[in-house]
Design an enzyme around this catalytic site. Sequence first.
Site, PDB file in Angstrom:
ATOM      1  N   LYS A 113       0.581  -1.215  -0.039  1.00 58.60           N
ATOM      2  CA  LYS A 113      -0.046   0.016   0.015  1.00 58.60           C
ATOM      3  C   LYS A 113       0.714   1.259  -0.057  1.00 58.60           C
ATOM      4  CE  LYS A 113      -4.148  -1.927   2.337  1.00 58.60           C
ATOM      5  NZ  LYS A 113      -4.980  -1.393   3.434  1.00 58.60           N
ATOM      6  N   LYS A 198      -5.267 -10.781  -5.987  1.00 61.86           N
ATOM      7  CA  LYS A 198      -6.403 -11.086  -5.168  1.00 61.86           C
ATOM      8  C   LYS A 198      -7.353 -10.022  -5.355  1.00 61.86           C
ATOM      9  CE  LYS A 198      -5.676  -8.401  -1.369  1.00 61.86           C
ATOM     10  NZ  LYS A 198      -5.476  -8.065   0.197  1.00 61.86           N
ATOM     11  N   LYS A 201     -10.377  -4.242  -2.922  1.00 58.84           N
ATOM     12  CA  LYS A 201     -11.483  -2.956  -2.952  1.00 58.84           C
ATOM     13  C   LYS A 201     -10.796  -1.731  -3.581  1.00 58.84           C
ATOM     14  CE  LYS A 201     -13.354  -3.667   1.778  1.00 58.84           C
ATOM     15  NZ  LYS A 201     -12.803  -3.492   3.055  1.00 58.84           N
TER      16      LYS A 201
END
Length: 335
Positions: A113, A198, A201
């Site tokens: 991230k 994966k 969101k």
Amino acid sequence: MSKKRVLSGIQTTGNLHLGNYLGAIRNWVDIQQDYDNFFFFADLHAITVPHDAKTLAENTLKMAAVYLASGIDLNCSTIFVQSHVSAHSELAWLLNCVTPLNWLERMIQFKEKAVKQGENVGVGLLDYPVLMAADILLYDADRVPVGEDQKQHLELTRDIAARVNDQFGKQKPILKVPEPMIRKEGARIMSLTDGTKKMSKSDPSELSRIELLDSADAIKRKIKKCKTDPVKGLTFDDPERPECNNLLTLYQILGNKTKAEVAAECQDMGWGQFKPLLTETTIEALQPIQHKYHELMNNRDYLDSVLREGASKASAVANQTLARVKAALGFLPPL
Ligand code: TYM
């Protein structure tokens, strides 16, 4: 004998997708009767990346409706909002002070991230797993049901608990060391546009995920466009065919079938035959949840009352643990 305690949560970022449902919520619903459960909405975690203040509260409410619509039973489960129980932030601070920095720098999710945030990466993103440890340890959780991607954070939680016990609880352990609970099937649902990534969101492409509240038309469109391969005959577990494995897994779990049943049913199928089947199965599995969700969203008073009661039950447990930790760390009790 009293029931063992289960705790888990989901970040209130955007809409929930099939990965969140199959990796987490559905499992909670399946096991809840055998445990004493706490399920929460991780709104403090949701602000570890830039967020929209206008939608945060609404996202939290929507998620409460999704938990209930998916079958969370308030007779055995307490649901609450993380930011309504201030002990989470307070224990996170205490745990910060016993957690070595390099334990956090090693976290895969942080690294992934942080790359996306560039120069603007916040301290909260690095500290995210410590808050998660606080979430879990406050409730003396025995088991934490999550998807595969949270495994490293749970290992860290266990390490932090062991360190606190080692440094301050030589006579009697202060924190319970929890066990992860990761189901084999559904623990890692992959993107519809790339079977090696994966479902997430934060993927910029909406086509990469099916959201729990997607309309039948949207589901149809996404499955129609999803990535496949030119091979006829559909099989699980072929490393060369990650998309095929993922779509068969979705079909298996959403249709409540066994792996062997699906393997036999699909072994001679082509995509043209399989995709409509998967579409129909997905729509059928999500429709009852969506109906219930809309009913609940129209009953704001009820949702408020559930969250008020949840916060009160959760605070009662969390505050006791917090007091125990503060005493062990040597703080002067409030006078
Ligand atoms: P979050 O919000 O990213 O995801 C919520 C849950 O969904 C699972 N999940 C998946 N499972 C299978 N396939 C996928 N593609 C997939 N994507 C997500 C996650 O593993 C998780 O179980 N840090 C947590 C929230 C949290 C938490 C906690 C969880 C905060 N405190 C304490 C457990 C205990 C998170 O961001 O999950």
